[in-house]
Design a protein around this motif. Sequence first.
Motif, PDB file in Angstrom:
ATOM      1  N   SER A 151      53.490  38.330  -9.824  1.00 45.41           N
ATOM      2  CA  SER A 151      52.944  39.607  -8.886  1.00 45.41           C
ATOM      3  C   SER A 151      52.344  38.581  -7.591  1.00 45.41           C
ATOM      4  N   ASP A 152      52.675  37.451  -7.468  1.00 41.69           N
ATOM      5  CA  ASP A 152      52.096  37.029  -5.985  1.00 41.69           C
ATOM      6  C   ASP A 152      52.912  36.939  -5.182  1.00 41.69           C
ATOM      7  N   SER A 153      52.297  37.287  -3.920  1.00 44.66           N
ATOM      8  CA  SER A 153      53.679  37.856  -2.910  1.00 44.66           C
ATOM      9  C   SER A 153      54.216  35.984  -2.923  1.00 44.66           C
ATOM     10  N   CYS A 154      53.253  35.752  -2.156  1.00 43.89           N
ATOM     11  CA  CYS A 154      53.965  34.006  -2.063  1.00 43.89           C
ATOM     12  C   CYS A 154      55.021  33.385  -3.022  1.00 43.89           C
ATOM     13  N   LEU A 155      54.615  33.103  -4.064  1.00 43.45           N
ATOM     14  CA  LEU A 155      55.585  32.682  -5.137  1.00 43.45           C
ATOM     15  C   LEU A 155      57.094  33.280  -4.732  1.00 43.45           C
ATOM     16  N   HIS A 156      57.780  34.949  -4.439  1.00 42.42           N
ATOM     17  CA  HIS A 156      58.735  35.294  -4.079  1.00 42.42           C
ATOM     18  C   HIS A 156      58.614  34.333  -2.790  1.00 42.42           C
ATOM     19  N   LEU A 157      58.405  34.383  -1.962  1.00 45.71           N
ATOM     20  CA  LEU A 157      59.010  34.311  -0.657  1.00 45.71           C
ATOM     21  C   LEU A 157      59.484  33.430  -0.834  1.00 45.71           C
ATOM     22  N   PHE A 158      58.278  32.450  -1.029  1.00 44.28           N
ATOM     23  CA  PHE A 158      58.761  30.365  -1.892  1.00 44.28           C
ATOM     24  C   PHE A 158      60.170  30.874  -2.486  1.00 44.28           C
ATOM     25  N   LEU A 159      59.918  31.034  -2.920  1.00 44.72           N
ATOM     26  CA  LEU A 159      61.825  30.703  -4.082  1.00 44.72           C
ATOM     27  C   LEU A 159      63.137  31.756  -3.394  1.00 44.72           C
ATOM     28  N   GLN A 160      62.754  33.153  -2.370  1.00 40.18           N
ATOM     29  CA  GLN A 160      63.526  33.826  -2.051  1.00 40.18           C
ATOM     30  C   GLN A 160      63.888  34.370  -0.652  1.00 40.18           C
ATOM     31  N   SER A 161      62.706  33.046   0.079  1.00 38.14           N
ATOM     32  CA  SER A 161      62.929  33.548   1.583  1.00 38.14           C
ATOM     33  C   SER A 161      62.978  31.912   2.358  1.00 38.14           C
ATOM     34  N   GLU A 162      63.576  32.146   3.320  1.00 42.83           N
ATOM     35  CA  GLU A 162      63.401  30.876   3.798  1.00 42.83           C
ATOM     36  C   GLU A 162      62.493  30.401   5.361  1.00 42.83           C
ATOM     37  N   LEU A 163      61.477  31.409   4.967  1.00 42.08           N
ATOM     38  CA  LEU A 163      60.207  30.972   5.764  1.00 42.08           C
ATOM     39  C   LEU A 163      59.524  29.988   5.325  1.00 42.08           C
ATOM     40  N   ARG A 164      59.232  29.486   6.657  1.00 37.94           N
ATOM     41  CA  ARG A 164      57.956  28.088   5.895  1.00 37.94           C
ATOM     42  C   ARG A 164      56.895  28.937   5.520  1.00 37.94           C
ATOM     43  N   VAL A 165      55.968  27.487   5.189  1.00 36.45           N
ATOM     44  CA  VAL A 165      54.871  27.953   4.687  1.00 36.45           C
ATOM     45  C   VAL A 165      53.890  29.063   5.092  1.00 36.45           C
ATOM     46  N   SER A 166      53.166  28.355   6.340  1.00 37.07           N
ATOM     47  CA  SER A 166      52.555  29.049   7.268  1.00 37.07           C
ATOM     48  C   SER A 166      53.095  30.576   7.794  1.00 37.07           C
ATOM     49  N   ARG A 167      54.625  31.154   7.559  1.00 36.99           N
ATOM     50  CA  ARG A 167      54.570  32.045   7.577  1.00 36.99           C
ATOM     51  C   ARG A 167      55.094  33.061   6.324  1.00 36.99           C
ATOM     52  N   ILE A 168      55.123  31.897   5.313  1.00 36.35           N
ATOM     53  CA  ILE A 168      54.472  32.801   3.767  1.00 36.35           C
ATOM     54  C   ILE A 168      53.128  33.531   3.530  1.00 36.35           C
ATOM     55  N   GLU A 169      52.392  32.352   4.136  1.00 33.57           N
ATOM     56  CA  GLU A 169      50.998  32.828   3.997  1.00 33.57           C
ATOM     57  C   GLU A 169      50.666  34.264   5.722  1.00 33.57           C
ATOM     58  N   ALA A 170      51.309  34.481   6.225  1.00 34.48           N
ATOM     59  CA  ALA A 170      50.957  35.165   7.207  1.00 34.48           C
ATOM     60  C   ALA A 170      51.735  36.547   6.965  1.00 34.48           C
ATOM     61  N   CYS A 171      53.425  36.446   5.951  1.00 36.71           N
ATOM     62  CA  CYS A 171      53.732  37.864   5.757  1.00 36.71           C
ATOM     63  C   CYS A 171      52.792  38.191   4.834  1.00 36.71           C
ATOM     64  N   ALA A 172      52.738  36.841   3.514  1.00 36.85           N
ATOM     65  CA  ALA A 172      51.727  37.426   2.606  1.00 36.85           C
ATOM     66  C   ALA A 172      50.558  38.086   2.447  1.00 36.85           C
ATOM     67  N   ALA A 173      50.407  38.038   3.972  1.00 40.12           N
ATOM     68  CA  ALA A 173      48.082  38.741   4.506  1.00 40.12           C
ATOM     69  C   ALA A 173      48.939  39.729   4.919  1.00 40.12           C
ATOM     70  N   GLY A 174      50.190  40.321   4.839  1.00 42.30           N
ATOM     71  CA  GLY A 174      50.415  41.621   6.265  1.00 42.30           C
ATOM     72  C   GLY A 174      50.708  41.341   7.474  1.00 42.30           C
ATOM     73  N   LEU A 175      50.483  39.674   7.700  1.00 42.31           N
ATOM     74  CA  LEU A 175      50.171  40.023   9.586  1.00 42.31           C
ATOM     75  C   LEU A 175      51.170  39.526  10.221  1.00 42.31           C
ATOM     76  N   THR A 176      52.894  40.032   9.830  1.00 40.20           N
ATOM     77  CA  THR A 176      54.364  40.159  10.325  1.00 40.20           C
ATOM     78  C   THR A 176      54.168  41.247  10.223  1.00 40.20           C
ATOM     79  N   HIS A 177      55.296  41.822  11.210  1.00 39.18           N
ATOM     80  CA  HIS A 177      55.770  43.213  11.358  1.00 39.18           C
ATOM     81  C   HIS A 177      56.768  43.401  10.065  1.00 39.18           C
ATOM     82  N   PHE A 178      57.315  42.807  10.036  1.00 39.42           N
ATOM     83  CA  PHE A 178      58.259  42.887   8.544  1.00 39.42           C
ATOM     84  C   PHE A 178      57.435  42.369   7.074  1.00 39.42           C
ATOM     85  N   SER A 179      57.750  43.315   5.711  1.00 41.78           N
ATOM     86  CA  SER A 179      57.148  42.879   5.178  1.00 41.78           C
ATOM     87  C   SER A 179      58.200  41.774   4.319  1.00 41.78           C
ATOM     88  N   VAL A 180      57.148  41.300   3.110  1.00 49.02           N
ATOM     89  CA  VAL A 180      57.985  40.738   1.461  1.00 49.02           C
ATOM     90  C   VAL A 180      58.940  41.474   1.753  1.00 49.02           C
TER      91      VAL A 180
END
Length: 218
Positions: free
Chosen positions: A118-147
């Motif tokens: 259920s952890d968004s960071c895990l899903h973004l790590f496994l299935q996105s090309e975002l670097r870790v700083s952007r993963i944290e931002a996306c998981a925290a809802g700080l980006t204009h795009f969703s997980v």
Amino acid sequence: MMGEDTDNILYEQVVSVWVRDPRIQKNDFWHAYIDYEICLHTDSVCFNKKISRVRRRYSEFVWLRQKLQANSQLMVQLPELPPKNPFFSLNNAQQITERMKGLQNFLTQILQSPLLLSDSCLHLFLQSELRVSRIEACAAGLTHFSVTQAVQRCGLRRFHSEEDVQKDLSLCCDSDSDSSECRDPEPQIKDLAMNKAASTTLLYSRREETLSSSSGSP
């Protein structure tokens, strides 16, 4: 009876993950590292994307473990990563193979935990090309795009229309870049046109001055 059926369905869902294809990546002439391809195939309802491939390096696995441990608030005992070896060599095939197997075993174990799934960071790590700083931002809802949007965009490389090209341009700039130059290309186009017009006007002015000087001379 309904609860038993639901448990059976969840139990039968499969999440398969492989860590393979180690490649040496060079930062510059003196610095290099190895990254690995993570392939995931699943029919689990926990994943919006059923097949994916991304590349990650060892330090990103270390970040993931620390993040999952913090997010789970110590409710889950995470498996260990292969230890960091100060004598690890990019030219040692045995060391690379052992690390690769250890990373795969790590992912296989954490993907068996419903809480970690259920952890968004895990899903973004496994299935996105975002670097870790952007993963944290996306998981925290700080980006204009969703997980979900970040996951679905991963691996898109082909275009079929001009509209698709524009969408991908926006995607590439927004998904994993902090550069403000990528945010809105239209003002840049306008600025370029204005600069070009100004240069043309300046050129004509200089020509007129030259002609006037020539006609006024004896």
